[in-house]
Enzyme design. Structure first.
Site, PDB file in Angstrom:
ATOM      1  N   ASP A 142       0.845  -1.192   0.000  1.00  0.00           N
ATOM      2  CA  ASP A 142       0.000   0.000   0.000  1.00  0.00           C
ATOM      3  C   ASP A 142       0.879   1.240   0.000  1.00  0.00           C
ATOM      4  OD1 ASP A 142      -2.436   1.322  -0.049  1.00  0.00           O
ATOM      5  OD2 ASP A 142      -2.598   1.407   2.132  1.00  0.00           O
ATOM      6  N   TYR A 144       1.147   5.694  -0.583  1.00  0.00           N
ATOM      7  CA  TYR A 144       0.727   6.901   0.136  1.00  0.00           C
ATOM      8  C   TYR A 144       0.826   8.039  -0.873  1.00  0.00           C
ATOM      9  CZ  TYR A 144       0.709   9.527   4.669  1.00  0.00           C
ATOM     10  OH  TYR A 144       0.414  10.297   5.765  1.00  0.00           O
ATOM     11  N   HIS A 149      -3.620  13.986   1.006  1.00  0.00           N
ATOM     12  CA  HIS A 149      -3.846  13.106   2.154  1.00  0.00           C
ATOM     13  C   HIS A 149      -2.634  13.139   3.091  1.00  0.00           C
ATOM     14  CE1 HIS A 149      -5.097   9.612   4.492  1.00  0.00           C
ATOM     15  NE2 HIS A 149      -3.929   9.038   4.233  1.00  0.00           N
ATOM     16  N   ARG A 158       1.624  15.228  13.318  1.00  0.00           N
ATOM     17  CA  ARG A 158       2.824  16.039  13.595  1.00  0.00           C
ATOM     18  C   ARG A 158       2.557  17.477  13.169  1.00  0.00           C
ATOM     19  NH1 ARG A 158       4.224  11.720  10.722  1.00  0.00           N
ATOM     20  NH2 ARG A 158       4.133  13.038   8.888  1.00  0.00           N
ATOM     21  N   GLU A 214     -10.441   4.203   3.950  1.00  0.00           N
ATOM     22  CA  GLU A 214      -9.520   4.929   3.075  1.00  0.00           C
ATOM     23  C   GLU A 214      -9.926   4.668   1.635  1.00  0.00           C
ATOM     24  OE1 GLU A 214      -5.391   4.031   4.114  1.00  0.00           O
ATOM     25  OE2 GLU A 214      -5.469   5.646   5.617  1.00  0.00           O
ATOM     26  N   GLU A 216      -9.296   4.337  -1.938  1.00  0.00           N
ATOM     27  CA  GLU A 216      -8.075   4.052  -2.710  1.00  0.00           C
ATOM     28  C   GLU A 216      -8.388   3.376  -4.036  1.00  0.00           C
ATOM     29  OE1 GLU A 216      -4.723   2.373  -0.705  1.00  0.00           O
ATOM     30  OE2 GLU A 216      -5.344   3.111   1.271  1.00  0.00           O
ATOM     31  N   ASP A 248      -9.076   0.540   2.309  1.00  0.00           N
ATOM     32  CA  ASP A 248      -8.049   0.144   3.282  1.00  0.00           C
ATOM     33  C   ASP A 248      -8.532   0.575   4.674  1.00  0.00           C
ATOM     34  OD1 ASP A 248      -5.714  -0.520   4.592  1.00  0.00           O
ATOM     35  OD2 ASP A 248      -4.687   1.341   4.025  1.00  0.00           O
ATOM     36  N   ARG A 252      -7.446   4.116  13.514  1.00  0.00           N
ATOM     37  CA  ARG A 252      -6.550   5.261  13.687  1.00  0.00           C
ATOM     38  C   ARG A 252      -5.902   5.317  15.066  1.00  0.00           C
ATOM     39  NH1 ARG A 252      -5.567   6.203   8.527  1.00  0.00           N
ATOM     40  NH2 ARG A 252      -7.412   6.856   7.368  1.00  0.00           N
ATOM     41  N   GLN A 255      -3.174   2.840  14.975  1.00  0.00           N
ATOM     42  CA  GLN A 255      -2.137   3.354  14.066  1.00  0.00           C
ATOM     43  C   GLN A 255      -1.271   4.418  14.739  1.00  0.00           C
ATOM     44  OE1 GLN A 255      -3.834   5.034  10.497  1.00  0.00           O
ATOM     45  NE2 GLN A 255      -1.870   5.571   9.590  1.00  0.00           N
ATOM     46  N   TYR A 259       2.680   3.262  14.845  1.00  0.00           N
ATOM     47  CA  TYR A 259       3.243   3.457  13.507  1.00  0.00           C
ATOM     48  C   TYR A 259       4.721   3.859  13.468  1.00  0.00           C
ATOM     49  CZ  TYR A 259       3.397   8.603  13.133  1.00  0.00           C
ATOM     50  OH  TYR A 259       3.712   9.930  13.272  1.00  0.00           O
ATOM     51  N   THR A 272      -9.246  -5.587   4.332  1.00  0.00           N
ATOM     52  CA  THR A 272      -9.110  -4.707   3.170  1.00  0.00           C
ATOM     53  C   THR A 272     -10.125  -5.218   2.161  1.00  0.00           C
ATOM     54  OG1 THR A 272      -6.727  -4.461   3.582  1.00  0.00           O
ATOM     55  CG2 THR A 272      -7.532  -3.826   1.392  1.00  0.00           C
ATOM     56  N   THR A 374      -4.742   6.561   0.226  1.00  0.00           N
ATOM     57  CA  THR A 374      -5.967   7.352   0.235  1.00  0.00           C
ATOM     58  C   THR A 374      -5.880   8.482  -0.773  1.00  0.00           C
ATOM     59  OG1 THR A 374      -6.080   6.905   2.588  1.00  0.00           O
ATOM     60  CG2 THR A 374      -7.544   8.608   1.732  1.00  0.00           C
ATOM     61  N   GLU A 388      -9.501  12.806   7.921  1.00  0.00           N
ATOM     62  CA  GLU A 388      -9.337  14.138   7.344  1.00  0.00           C
ATOM     63  C   GLU A 388     -10.622  14.963   7.467  1.00  0.00           C
ATOM     64  OE1 GLU A 388      -7.071  13.560   3.361  1.00  0.00           O
ATOM     65  OE2 GLU A 388      -7.710  11.598   4.061  1.00  0.00           O
TER      66      GLU A 388
HETATM   67 MN    MN Z   1      -3.991   2.954   2.840  1.00  0.00          MN
END
Ligand code: MN
Length: 444
Positions: A142, A144, A149, A158, A214, A216, A248, A252, A255, A259, A272, A374, A388
């Site tokens: 997968d 990004y 996104h 962050r 997500e 995708e 996907d 969260r 994650q 992560y 998925t 995404t 988002e």
């Molecule tokens: Mn994804």
């Protein structure tokens, strides 16, 4: 030498009609110009899964005896490969074979085909069919690839440093799990995971409270490359069989805690869901667009750049995410649209993903699946995930039922749709992918 995957040919002719009447309706997802592949059987039967092609509201059964003897040469070889319960062997034959079968099917299904009466018994109504994942997926990666996104999500995780310095240079990805990929209609329990509650000093195991979708695009690899070899960007699309819709599902809260530093793990691999039909790259030829990179951004390294990429490397696939809650179902209300975006806005193209994935000699194999990441656009309403849309759960959305959502609730059903339109060509669709969140299961 085969024609580039962006070339227009007789199978894209907008004047083509089919003897399958439903294929000729305006706005149909599966006109004769589309001809997507999948595997199916009659619902509730013990039949073997085999290849099929969507045409209008029907499936043409590629394993049907009515088809035998009609194709010749590489189309016949390709057709024989489609009688298997997965399309891996067909995918491995390469784009000349896919193209030969597409041409045969286009001729066989066109309104003036002499095969019409013979092939009519080989049709199965889509509403009487059930589907399986069209390939045995050996590996799933997968990416990004949407900078919109990546920037919005990066800001949530962050605030001071939303986009990491590698983003504009390297297509970011992670190796996902193939075994939990299922076809549309998947129902799965809300996953448990280790989460760090706000203000706590130690994590706890709990059912995810921040379950998300997500939006995708999935990319199925056709012919692979041998370990140690590299797929140059100039021929990368010859290795791509086609695309589907991909959800996907993402936890969260899991994650956010897990992560760093190696990326997603259990937040992503519990489910998925992909659409049953794979639209070939050839069918997408009329919907190509120039791939561009703002002059103020770093331009890609040479192995990720080409004249063909600049001319037509992007694909304009319209994407939508819809939510149907349990209360909407109970009240007979229609689903509500939460997101819409286009794959054209992707920062990285399909050809760049393939070229990058293999630059170290990594071998892609027939049936491997790539997720685009995404796909969010530049506008707020083009956000491809609840993370988002609700700004990390800070701004709940209110639905027509009066319900609110920050993340998904039990009973929520998420539906993605996708389609392509271009002046002078017939609209084609990717169909839809649906999945439903069940209450967390106590797995003891
Ligand atoms: Mn994804």
């Amino acid at each position: 030498m085969t024609a580039p995957m962006t070339a227009i040919n007789a199978t894209h002719d907008p004047s083509l009609k089919s003897w399958v009447g439903s294929a000729n309706r305006a706005g149909a997802d599966f006109p004769i110009q589309n001809l997507p592949f999948g595997v199916f059987r009659r619902s509730g039967s013990a039949e073997a899964y085999r290849g099929g092609v969507a045409i209008g509201d029907q499936v043409l059964d590629l394993g049907a005896t009515e088809l035998s003897g009609l194709a010749a040469g590489s189309a016949a070889e390709a057709l024989a490969a489609c009688t298997a319960p997965t399309l891996n062997a067909f995918m491995a034959l390469g784009n000349a074979a896919w193209s030969a079968l597409r041409r045969f099917l286009s001729d066989a299904l066109r309104a003036d085909s002499t095969f019409a009466s013979r092939l009519r018994p080989a049709l199965v109504p889509q509403k009487a069919a059930e589907y399986a994942v069209a390939a045995r997926i050996g590996d799933y990666t997968d990416f990004y690839a949407s900078i919109h996104h990546a920037t919005t999500v990066g800001r949530l995780f962050r605030p001071d440093n939303p986009l990491l310095p590698n983003y504009k240079w390297v297509p970011i990805g992670y190796h996902g799990r193939a075994s939990s990929i299922r076809v549309s209609g998947q129902e799965f329990p809300r996953p448990y995971g280790q989460v760090m509650p706000k203000g706590a000093d130690r994590p706890e195991l709990s059912a995810s409270q921040r379950l998300d979708y997500e939006l995708e695009v999935g990319v199925f690899i056709g012919a692979g490359n041998t370990l140690g070899s590299r797929v140059p960007i100039g021929t990368a699309e010859e290795h791509v069989f086609g695309v589907c819709l991909l959800n996907d599902w993402s936890a969260r809260d899991v994650q956010a805690w897990e992560y760093q530093p190696l990326g997603p793990f259990l937040a992503k691999n519990f489910a998925t869901t992909i659409s049953p039909w794979i639209v070939t790259l050839e069918a997408l030829a009329p919907f190509r667009a120039p791939w561009t990179r703002p002059a103020s951004d770093p331009q890609p390294l040479p192995y990720l750049d080409s004249a063909e990429l600049r001319a037509a490397g992007a694909i304009d696939i319209q994407l939508e995410a819809w939510l149907e809650t349990g209360r909407m179902r109970a009240q007979g209300r229609a689903a509500e649209r939460l997101s819409h975006s286009t794959f054209r806005d992707s920062y990285w193209s399909v050809s760049q993903l393939v070229a990058h994935h293999t630059v170290n000699g990594c071998n892609l194999e027939a049936g491997d699946l790539l997720g685009s990441g995404t796909q969010s656009g530049p506008l707020p309403e083009e956000a491809g995930s609840l993370l988002e849309i609700t700004e990390g759960g800070k701004r709940p959305i209110t639905l027509g039922t009066g319900e609110t959502r920050t993340f998904l609730a039990d009973g929520d059903r998420v539906v993605f749709r996708g389609w392509c339109e271009s002046p002078g060509y017939v609209r084609i669709g990717l169909g839809e992918v649906t999945g439903t969140v069940l209450p967390a299961a106590d797995t003891g």
